[in-house]
Design a protein around this motif. Structure first.
Motif, PDB file in Angstrom:
ATOM      1  N   GLY A 116     -17.333  24.988 -38.361  1.00 51.73           N
ATOM      2  CA  GLY A 116     -17.821  23.736 -37.802  1.00 51.73           C
ATOM      3  C   GLY A 116     -16.754  22.664 -37.836  1.00 51.73           C
ATOM      4  N   TYR A 117     -17.015  21.594 -37.101  1.00 56.20           N
ATOM      5  CA  TYR A 117     -16.037  20.520 -36.965  1.00 56.20           C
ATOM      6  C   TYR A 117     -16.724  19.180 -37.151  1.00 56.20           C
ATOM      7  CZ  TYR A 117     -12.707  17.321 -34.763  1.00 56.20           C
ATOM      8  OH  TYR A 117     -11.855  16.271 -34.501  1.00 56.20           O
ATOM      9  N   SER A 133     -13.505  20.164 -43.145  1.00 61.28           N
ATOM     10  CA  SER A 133     -13.690  21.161 -42.086  1.00 61.28           C
ATOM     11  C   SER A 133     -12.373  21.733 -41.581  1.00 61.28           C
ATOM     12  CB  SER A 133     -14.463  20.544 -40.910  1.00 61.28           C
ATOM     13  OG  SER A 133     -13.688  19.527 -40.277  1.00 61.28           O
ATOM     14  N   MET A 134     -11.260  21.022 -41.784  1.00 60.53           N
ATOM     15  CA  MET A 134      -9.969  21.458 -41.241  1.00 60.53           C
ATOM     16  C   MET A 134      -9.048  22.076 -42.288  1.00 60.53           C
ATOM     17  SD  MET A 134     -10.078  20.729 -37.998  1.00 60.53           S
ATOM     18  CE  MET A 134      -8.439  20.498 -37.328  1.00 60.53           C
ATOM     19  N   THR A 135      -9.385  21.963 -43.571  1.00 58.07           N
ATOM     20  CA  THR A 135      -8.467  22.422 -44.611  1.00 58.07           C
ATOM     21  C   THR A 135      -8.242  23.932 -44.550  1.00 58.07           C
ATOM     22  OG1 THR A 135      -9.042  20.602 -46.102  1.00 58.07           O
ATOM     23  CG2 THR A 135      -8.088  22.574 -47.093  1.00 58.07           C
ATOM     24  N   LEU A 136      -9.301  24.707 -44.545  1.00 58.54           N
ATOM     25  CA  LEU A 136      -9.143  26.160 -44.525  1.00 58.54           C
ATOM     26  C   LEU A 136      -8.511  26.665 -43.227  1.00 58.54           C
ATOM     27  CD1 LEU A 136     -12.361  27.504 -46.321  1.00 58.54           C
ATOM     28  CD2 LEU A 136     -10.119  26.937 -47.265  1.00 58.54           C
ATOM     29  N   PRO A 137      -8.927  26.169 -42.044  1.00 57.57           N
ATOM     30  CA  PRO A 137      -8.222  26.599 -40.829  1.00 57.57           C
ATOM     31  C   PRO A 137      -6.740  26.237 -40.840  1.00 57.57           C
ATOM     32  CG  PRO A 137     -10.309  25.562 -40.264  1.00 57.57           C
ATOM     33  CD  PRO A 137     -10.113  25.340 -41.727  1.00 57.57           C
ATOM     34  N   ALA A 138      -6.407  25.033 -41.314  1.00 53.75           N
ATOM     35  CA  ALA A 138      -5.006  24.635 -41.351  1.00 53.75           C
ATOM     36  C   ALA A 138      -4.209  25.488 -42.330  1.00 53.75           C
ATOM     37  CB  ALA A 138      -4.894  23.158 -41.726  1.00 53.75           C
ATOM     38  N   PHE A 165     -13.424  30.020 -37.353  1.00 51.86           N
ATOM     39  CA  PHE A 165     -14.053  28.890 -38.029  1.00 51.86           C
ATOM     40  C   PHE A 165     -14.993  28.092 -37.118  1.00 51.86           C
ATOM     41  CE2 PHE A 165     -10.437  29.778 -40.737  1.00 51.86           C
ATOM     42  CZ  PHE A 165     -10.933  29.569 -42.008  1.00 51.86           C
ATOM     43  N   ASP A 166     -15.282  28.616 -35.931  1.00 51.43           N
ATOM     44  CA  ASP A 166     -16.217  27.985 -35.004  1.00 51.43           C
ATOM     45  C   ASP A 166     -15.822  26.538 -34.703  1.00 51.43           C
ATOM     46  OD1 ASP A 166     -18.406  27.882 -33.317  1.00 51.43           O
ATOM     47  OD2 ASP A 166     -19.751  27.157 -34.891  1.00 51.43           O
ATOM     48  N   LEU A 167     -14.567  26.342 -34.324  1.00 48.44           N
ATOM     49  CA  LEU A 167     -14.075  25.018 -33.964  1.00 48.44           C
ATOM     50  C   LEU A 167     -14.035  24.896 -32.444  1.00 48.44           C
ATOM     51  CD1 LEU A 167     -11.104  24.727 -36.497  1.00 48.44           C
ATOM     52  CD2 LEU A 167     -13.380  23.730 -36.702  1.00 48.44           C
ATOM     53  N   PRO A 168     -14.561  23.805 -31.891  1.00 50.78           N
ATOM     54  CA  PRO A 168     -14.630  23.660 -30.424  1.00 50.78           C
ATOM     55  C   PRO A 168     -13.303  23.219 -29.817  1.00 50.78           C
ATOM     56  CG  PRO A 168     -15.620  21.748 -31.470  1.00 50.78           C
ATOM     57  CD  PRO A 168     -15.234  22.682 -32.589  1.00 50.78           C
TER      58      PRO A 168
END
Length: 316
Positions: free
Chosen positions: A169-170, A183-188, A263-266
């Motif tokens: 999610g974002y 919401s951005m820590t793990l994807p980054a 991570f289901d980010l749009p």
């Protein structure tokens, strides 16, 4: 400075030619897609006459060179077409999705640079001792693991086992900066760790080479503080890693497409998957072209930075 401006103008002048080449490649590849735009737009129940009328109205029956020229004309006007369902301008969809991909890439890049500097410098300073061995093992593991697998492991550990971060999610930073950061820590991190591992090895190698030079021994013999010596060594050692940085940023842009799906980010990755699953050639074409041009711009910027930090090549 004159030589720098001449080389910079040469790099910038090549950009339109490279954009035309990228546009041609993306257009030709997607034109040979087995997907029928008329079928996707009108549905299964559409008659052959309706499909033929749709193809004629959208120029699908024109020869490939004619369609490419029309595509370039629309591209020059900022028109990438419309999506199939719902019917929306592709540029509007990209304008919504690309900022998120850019945020993810920049945050991942910042984490990668910080981690690479820390690991690379410490590994060079403690060369052939236990910190160096540990950092080298970690960097080897980071290079071997793909970013999407790292993302899965991070979700397993820090979202499910220890629920410190959301699984996906974002959150818009305008609504909640802390929520955005969570919401951005793990994807980054998923993007940053492979790049940081590769850059750390380059920084270590470059610093070890610089540390063995005569000017470092002279500086040590003169009694200069170790901090000043390391700072000078690092400044000279960063020239080589900087040349690789542009490729790494491009890697992160392309890797963000997969990470966003995990991570289901749009972002742009979700647009590409939506276009592929829905057979929307125009949407896929627009998103891929945007990412390719962004990759090109990043590489030109890195080339200019390299010219600034390495005056020796300005005479080329």
């Amino acid at each position: 400075m004159v030589a720098f401006l001449r080389l910079a103008l040469r790099r910038v002048a090549m950009m339109p030619v490279m954009v035309l080449g990228i546009a041609l490649l993306v257009f030709v590849v997607l034109q040979f897609s087995p997907t029928d735009p008329a079928y996707n737009a009108l549905g299964e129940s559409a008659s052959p006459e309706a499909r033929a009328a749709f193809a004629e109205a959208n120029g699908l029956d024109d020869p490939l060179p004619v369609r490419y020229v029309a595509f370039l004309g629309d591209l020059l006007h900022g028109d990438l077409g419309v999506t199939m369902s719902p019917s929306q301008p592709v540029t509007d969809r990209i304008a919504t999705a690309f900022p998120l991909t850019l945020q993810l890439t920049l945050l991942g890049l910042a984490l990668a640079v910080v981690l690479a500097l820390v690991f690379g410098v410490l590994s060079a300073v403690y060369r052939d001792r236990w910190p160096d061995q540990v950092f080298r093992m970690l960097s080897m593991a980071g290079i071997a693991l793909p970013s999407f697998w790292i993302g899965v492991l991070l979700i397993q550990q820090f979202s499910l086992t220890m629920p410190l971060f959301p699984t996906g999610g974002y959150v818009n930073p305008a609504d909640s900066f802390s929520g955005w950061l969570e919401s951005m820590t793990l994807p980054a991190l998923s993007l940053a760790l492979p790049v940081a591992s590769s850059l750390a090895r380059l920084i270590r190698t470059s610093m070890v080479t610089e540390i063995d030079r005569d000017y470092v021994r002279t500086a040590r013999g003169s009694g200069l503080p170790p901090f000043l010596i390391i700072r000078s060594v690092l400044r000279n050692a960063l020239v080589t890693p900087l040349t690789v940085l542009g490729v790494k940023v491009g890697y992160m842009l392309s890797g963000a497409v997969v990470i966003e799906a995990i991570f289901d980010l749009p972002g742009m990755g979700k647009l590409i998957l939506e276009g592929v699953n829905g057979g929307d050639v125009g949407l896929v074409q627009g998103t891929v072209l945007t990412i390719a041009i962004a990759f090109l711009v990043v590489n030109v910027v890195v080339d200019l930075l390299y010219l600034l930090v390495n005056p020796r090549i300005r005479t080329v």
